[in-house]
Design a protein around this motif. Structure first.
Motif, PDB file in Angstrom:
ATOM      1  N   PHE A   1       3.432  22.617  73.347  1.00 52.36           N
ATOM      2  CA  PHE A   1       2.832  21.911  72.220  1.00 52.36           C
ATOM      3  C   PHE A   1       3.888  20.980  71.649  1.00 52.36           C
ATOM      4  N   PHE A   2       3.522  19.699  71.462  1.00 59.21           N
ATOM      5  CA  PHE A   2       4.483  18.748  70.907  1.00 59.21           C
ATOM      6  C   PHE A   2       3.747  17.560  70.288  1.00 59.21           C
TER       7      PHE A   2
ATOM      8  N   VAL B   1      -2.069  15.916  65.089  1.00 62.46           N
ATOM      9  CA  VAL B   1      -2.234  15.314  66.407  1.00 62.46           C
ATOM     10  C   VAL B   1      -1.128  15.866  67.295  1.00 62.46           C
ATOM     11  N   LEU B   2      -1.522  16.609  68.317  1.00 62.54           N
ATOM     12  CA  LEU B   2      -0.555  17.235  69.220  1.00 62.54           C
ATOM     13  C   LEU B   2      -0.878  16.895  70.663  1.00 62.54           C
ATOM     14  N   ARG B   3       0.142  16.835  71.457  1.00 65.06           N
ATOM     15  CA  ARG B   3      -0.001  16.739  72.908  1.00 65.06           C
ATOM     16  C   ARG B   3       0.133  18.156  73.448  1.00 65.06           C
TER      17      ARG B   3
ATOM     18  N   PHE C   1       8.007  22.023  70.794  1.00 67.48           N
ATOM     19  CA  PHE C   1       8.972  20.935  70.733  1.00 67.48           C
ATOM     20  C   PHE C   1       8.875  20.168  69.418  1.00 67.48           C
ATOM     21  N   ALA C   2       9.995  19.537  69.064  1.00 66.48           N
ATOM     22  CA  ALA C   2      10.107  18.617  67.918  1.00 66.48           C
ATOM     23  C   ALA C   2       9.615  19.286  66.636  1.00 66.48           C
ATOM     24  N   SER C   3       8.717  18.634  65.890  1.00 63.95           N
ATOM     25  CA  SER C   3       8.292  19.150  64.585  1.00 63.95           C
ATOM     26  C   SER C   3       7.588  20.496  64.699  1.00 63.95           C
TER      27      SER C   3
END
Length: 94
Positions: free
Chosen positions: A87-88, A63-65, A19-21
């Protein structure tokens, strides 16, 4: 039969979502991956070893969630066969 140390046994399939970046760097939103990883952190390390965009997007200084089957988790979470791992970044846009 015992595998030699240089042989990597990939014994289960997991479904990866980005997701996202992370998605922007990789250029894909999802994929299936054969793995022998027992934890989400070991899976991340395996993906980092692919180098290139994966090393950039999933780097340890990023830094990833992480989510396992749509529940936030730590890297020590056990990784079952058929799991979905996402991963986001900590903050994502709409």
């Amino acid at each position: 039969m015992t595998a030699s140390p240089s042989t990597v046994v990939r014994d289960k399939t997991v479904h990866l979502r980005f997701f996202a970046s992370v998605r922007e760097v990789l250029g894909i939103a999802s994929e299936s991956w054969q793995t022998s990883a027992q934890t989400v952190g070991a899976l991340r390390d395996e993906l980092l070893a692919r180098e290139g965009a994966y090393a950039q997007a999933l780097a340890r200084d990023q830094v990833l969630r992480l989510a396992l089957n749509q529940v936030l988790c730590s890297e020590s979470a056990e990784l079952p066969a058929g799991a979905e791992v996402a991963f986001f970044p900590p903050v994502t846009g709409g």
